[in-house]
Design a protein around this motif. Structure first.
Motif, PDB file in Angstrom:
ATOM      1  N   ALA A   1       2.924  13.837   1.372  1.00 31.35           N
ATOM      2  CA  ALA A   1       1.748  13.292   2.055  1.00 31.35           C
ATOM      3  C   ALA A   1       2.095  11.928   2.631  1.00 31.35           C
ATOM      4  O   ALA A   1       2.795  11.136   1.993  1.00 31.35           O
ATOM      5  N   VAL A   2       1.592  11.679   3.824  1.00 30.23           N
ATOM      6  CA  VAL A   2       1.754  10.382   4.482  1.00 30.23           C
ATOM      7  C   VAL A   2       0.373   9.925   4.946  1.00 30.23           C
ATOM      8  O   VAL A   2      -0.402  10.726   5.472  1.00 30.23           O
ATOM      9  N   ALA A   3       0.074   8.660   4.722  1.00 30.59           N
ATOM     10  CA  ALA A   3      -1.211   8.100   5.153  1.00 30.59           C
ATOM     11  C   ALA A   3      -1.402   8.357   6.645  1.00 30.59           C
ATOM     12  O   ALA A   3      -0.461   8.214   7.439  1.00 30.59           O
ATOM     13  N   LYS A   4      -2.612   8.730   7.019  1.00 35.84           N
ATOM     14  CA  LYS A   4      -2.900   9.114   8.396  1.00 35.84           C
ATOM     15  C   LYS A   4      -2.463   8.053   9.407  1.00 35.84           C
ATOM     16  O   LYS A   4      -1.880   8.374  10.445  1.00 35.84           O
TER      17      LYS A   4
ATOM     18  N   ARG B   1       1.573   8.001  10.065  1.00 35.69           N
ATOM     19  CA  ARG B   1       2.323   9.179  10.511  1.00 35.69           C
ATOM     20  C   ARG B   1       3.051   8.894  11.815  1.00 35.69           C
ATOM     21  O   ARG B   1       2.612   8.073  12.611  1.00 35.69           O
ATOM     22  N   LYS B   2       4.150   9.585  11.998  1.00 41.61           N
ATOM     23  CA  LYS B   2       4.996   9.454  13.196  1.00 41.61           C
ATOM     24  C   LYS B   2       5.720   8.105  13.233  1.00 41.61           C
ATOM     25  O   LYS B   2       6.113   7.643  14.297  1.00 41.61           O
ATOM     26  N   ARG B   3       5.885   7.485  12.053  1.00 45.30           N
ATOM     27  CA  ARG B   3       6.585   6.199  11.978  1.00 45.30           C
ATOM     28  C   ARG B   3       7.814   6.255  11.071  1.00 45.30           C
ATOM     29  O   ARG B   3       8.370   5.224  10.719  1.00 45.30           O
ATOM     30  N   GLY B   4       8.173   7.461  10.646  1.00 38.87           N
ATOM     31  CA  GLY B   4       9.378   7.627   9.849  1.00 38.87           C
ATOM     32  C   GLY B   4       9.175   7.650   8.352  1.00 38.87           C
ATOM     33  O   GLY B   4      10.142   7.815   7.599  1.00 38.87           O
TER      34      GLY B   4
ATOM     35  N   ARG C   1       0.853  -1.201   0.000  1.00 38.36           N
ATOM     36  CA  ARG C   1       0.000   0.000   0.000  1.00 38.36           C
ATOM     37  C   ARG C   1       0.882   1.242   0.000  1.00 38.36           C
ATOM     38  O   ARG C   1       1.838   1.337   0.781  1.00 38.36           O
ATOM     39  N   CYS C   2       0.564   2.201  -0.862  1.00 39.23           N
ATOM     40  CA  CYS C   2       1.299   3.464  -0.893  1.00 39.23           C
ATOM     41  C   CYS C   2       0.949   4.255   0.369  1.00 39.23           C
ATOM     42  O   CYS C   2      -0.213   4.601   0.586  1.00 39.23           O
ATOM     43  N   VAL C   3       1.973   4.529   1.192  1.00 40.51           N
ATOM     44  CA  VAL C   3       1.745   5.223   2.466  1.00 40.51           C
ATOM     45  C   VAL C   3       2.481   6.558   2.544  1.00 40.51           C
ATOM     46  O   VAL C   3       2.347   7.284   3.529  1.00 40.51           O
ATOM     47  N   GLY C   4       3.243   6.895   1.504  1.00 39.46           N
ATOM     48  CA  GLY C   4       3.955   8.167   1.490  1.00 39.46           C
ATOM     49  C   GLY C   4       4.279   8.579   0.073  1.00 39.46           C
ATOM     50  O   GLY C   4       4.472   7.732  -0.801  1.00 39.46           O
TER      51      GLY C   4
ATOM     52  N   GLU D   1       6.095  22.456  10.212  1.00 32.30           N
ATOM     53  CA  GLU D   1       7.300  23.282  10.261  1.00 32.30           C
ATOM     54  C   GLU D   1       8.407  22.628  11.081  1.00 32.30           C
ATOM     55  O   GLU D   1       9.570  22.596  10.663  1.00 32.30           O
ATOM     56  N   SER D   2       8.085  22.071  12.226  1.00 29.59           N
ATOM     57  CA  SER D   2       9.125  21.454  13.064  1.00 29.59           C
ATOM     58  C   SER D   2       9.715  20.214  12.393  1.00 29.59           C
ATOM     59  O   SER D   2      10.911  19.919  12.561  1.00 29.59           O
ATOM     60  N   PHE D   3       8.905  19.484  11.629  1.00 31.15           N
ATOM     61  CA  PHE D   3       9.406  18.331  10.871  1.00 31.15           C
ATOM     62  C   PHE D   3      10.555  18.772   9.964  1.00 31.15           C
ATOM     63  O   PHE D   3      11.628  18.165   9.949  1.00 31.15           O
ATOM     64  N   TYR D   4      10.338  19.844   9.199  1.00 28.80           N
ATOM     65  CA  TYR D   4      11.369  20.330   8.285  1.00 28.80           C
ATOM     66  C   TYR D   4      12.528  20.966   9.045  1.00 28.80           C
ATOM     67  O   TYR D   4      13.700  20.767   8.688  1.00 28.80           O
TER      68      TYR D   4
END
Length: 146
Positions: free
Chosen positions: A76-79, A82-85, A55-58, A115-118
């Motif tokens: 975009a990352v599948a909901k 998220r928070k899994r790298g 499955r495409c997740v990102g 913003e904090s991710f980047y």
């Protein structure tokens, strides 16, 4: 979970990435569909990430702006992933692609919650908050020259 991240090289990869973007931007964030796709999609380098079930997740893309600058976008990352790298893996692949293309600086119009991710990956805020499709963003930059 292990993810497979690759440069989108087939119509199936592109379709999977576009479907994920629709889910995230159109369904989840209520951004009008015609505004999700644009002419840059045809000249951009795209990345897709798949989970173990295929499955495409990102997804994300990098668009050349000029001879030294490119813009990261449509990340975009599948909901449920998220928070899994996944986002980090996609961004790293996009940065590798930009480096291979001779790009020395990347920009991204980051939604405020991202913003904090980047920032944690070396991007620096370069603008005040602005609205893009009604969503608050900031321009961020990163030098790829080491």
């Amino acid at each position: 979970m292990a993810y497979t991240v690759r440069f989108a090289s087939t119509p199936a990869d592109h379709d999977a990435g576009y479907a994920l973007r629709r889910d995230v931007f159109e369904t989840e964030q209520n951004i009008p569909r015609p505004l999700d796709r644009d002419p840059f999609d045809y000249s951009a380098d795209h990345v897709v990430a798949y989970d173990g079930a295929g499955r495409c997740v990102g997804t994300g893309r990098v668009v050349r702006i000029d001879s030294r600058t490119a813009q990261i976008g449509r990340m975009a990352v599948a909901k449920d992933e998220r928070k899994r790298g996944v986002g980090v893996l996609v961004l790293e692949a996009l940065e590798r692609m930009a480096t291979m293309r001779g790009i020395s600086e990347l920009t991204v119009n980051s939604q405020i919650p991202a913003e904090s991710f980047y920032k944690n990956r070396g991007y620096v805020r370069a603008s005040d908050v602005f609205l893009d499709q009604g969503v608050p963003h900031v321009l961020m930059r990163k030098s790829l020259v080491r």
